[in-house]
Design a protein around this motif. Sequence first.
Motif, PDB file in Angstrom:
ATOM      1  N   TRP A 240      37.039  37.461  41.687  1.00 46.31           N
ATOM      2  CA  TRP A 240      37.115  36.182  40.965  1.00 46.31           C
ATOM      3  C   TRP A 240      35.738  35.605  40.685  1.00 46.31           C
ATOM      4  N   ILE A 241      34.849  35.667  41.666  1.00 43.30           N
ATOM      5  CA  ILE A 241      33.528  35.058  41.520  1.00 43.30           C
ATOM      6  C   ILE A 241      32.708  35.774  40.466  1.00 43.30           C
ATOM      7  N   HIS A 242      33.089  36.999  40.099  1.00 45.96           N
ATOM      8  CA  HIS A 242      32.372  37.782  39.096  1.00 45.96           C
ATOM      9  C   HIS A 242      33.102  37.807  37.756  1.00 45.96           C
ATOM     10  N   GLY A 243      34.084  36.952  37.576  1.00 47.55           N
ATOM     11  CA  GLY A 243      34.734  36.831  36.281  1.00 47.55           C
ATOM     12  C   GLY A 243      36.047  37.557  36.137  1.00 47.55           C
ATOM     13  N   SER A 244      36.538  38.227  37.187  1.00 40.17           N
ATOM     14  CA  SER A 244      37.838  38.888  37.088  1.00 40.17           C
ATOM     15  C   SER A 244      38.929  37.853  36.868  1.00 40.17           C
ATOM     16  N   LEU A 305      46.301  45.501  34.119  1.00 41.65           N
ATOM     17  CA  LEU A 305      45.112  46.343  34.220  1.00 41.65           C
ATOM     18  C   LEU A 305      43.791  45.576  34.179  1.00 41.65           C
ATOM     19  N   PRO A 306      43.678  44.461  33.449  1.00 43.40           N
ATOM     20  CA  PRO A 306      42.401  43.725  33.492  1.00 43.40           C
ATOM     21  C   PRO A 306      42.118  43.054  34.832  1.00 43.40           C
ATOM     22  N   HIS A 307      43.108  42.955  35.717  1.00 46.20           N
ATOM     23  CA  HIS A 307      42.972  42.224  36.983  1.00 46.20           C
ATOM     24  C   HIS A 307      42.385  43.151  38.047  1.00 46.20           C
ATOM     25  N   TRP A 308      41.078  43.251  38.055  1.00 46.46           N
ATOM     26  CA  TRP A 308      40.370  44.183  38.929  1.00 46.46           C
ATOM     27  C   TRP A 308      39.837  43.476  40.175  1.00 46.46           C
ATOM     28  N   TYR A 309      39.479  44.282  41.169  1.00 45.84           N
ATOM     29  CA  TYR A 309      38.835  43.766  42.381  1.00 45.84           C
ATOM     30  C   TYR A 309      38.012  44.888  43.006  1.00 45.84           C
ATOM     31  N   VAL A 310      37.085  44.519  43.870  1.00 47.59           N
ATOM     32  CA  VAL A 310      36.426  45.442  44.784  1.00 47.59           C
ATOM     33  C   VAL A 310      36.719  44.942  46.195  1.00 47.59           C
ATOM     34  N   LEU A 311      37.340  45.806  47.002  1.00 47.35           N
ATOM     35  CA  LEU A 311      37.651  45.479  48.397  1.00 47.35           C
ATOM     36  C   LEU A 311      36.509  45.973  49.272  1.00 47.35           C
TER      37      LEU A 311
END
Length: 329
Positions: A240-244, A305-311
């Motif tokens: 979220w903080i990176h625009g996702s 598909l646009p709803h990305w994240y890095v865990l």
Amino acid sequence: MQILFILLLSCKGCGSCWVMPGLPNVAVTDPPPFDTGVDDPPPEDTGEELPPASICLQQEVEPNNDIRDAQDVAMEEWMCGIFGEPADNDLFTFDVESDAWVRVWIRASELGSLANPRAFLYDEDEEFAASFEDSFLSEDIDRTFKLDKAREMYIGLLEQNTGSLQYGEEYDWRMRVSIVKAPVDWNTEEIEDNDSRDSANIVSDGDRVFGRVENGFRYDWYMLEVTEERTEVVVQTDAWIHGSPLNPEIMVEGPDGEEIDKRHTHDSSSNYDAKVAFTAMDTGEYLIRVGACCSGDSGGRGGGLPHWYVLDVDAQPVEGGAADTGSGK
């Protein structure tokens, strides 16, 4: 000698006879200013200031409220337009020839406009789709996402506030679509299908997993094996903080199947990424569930598909931890 001294004292005007000799006839100029030999740096360009509307390189052309009339938008250039009639729906299209990162930036209220835009992103087959709305930080939209492959994309803009008066010259907006560098880094990727506990991806300390929440009602599952008692575990998202467009949620279960914690916020109240931190007192398998906020909502949760994240996974045994006892959470 005494007579000469008396004569000098009695001569009242003798001082007027002494004349200071003149200086030579030489022109005197001021010295040049001190030169450091270093040029002043140019003003810093942060890229955050929008040029005046008069130099927008693209202007909206009506009619463009149907997919057949969608207007081409050039990448990296500002497009300017207005919501010119009630329920005005402005459609645009652009091509991306690779699985690139794309930024969609729509400005209105922060520039003094009365408009409060909402945007819909989709491709021709509606496989890659998302709804972009304002956040509690701003009424404007700034989203960044990674395409999964080359696609012809569409984006529709409309006024978020419904009513008979929400249109006109004062409801102007500006939009720019850009190819950008990845805002995050990762060292592994989610492996589908991991939508259940039994199919959880195995993760370990130091992993940064790129994933997508393809459906708002589905979850991605991961498993972290803790091999030492009293291990400090932190799992968090960079999204979220990176625009996702994803507002992520993390839930963690212990080896006994009990829920340890569930979060959809981070350390800061202005960061809507998710973070769970706990001390694992027992060894075993800890399950991590990643999804869209919030699992208790009765309505639909954002996904696609646009709803990305890095865990990000961090697990550090505490020195001498095995000698201590505790709650296990």
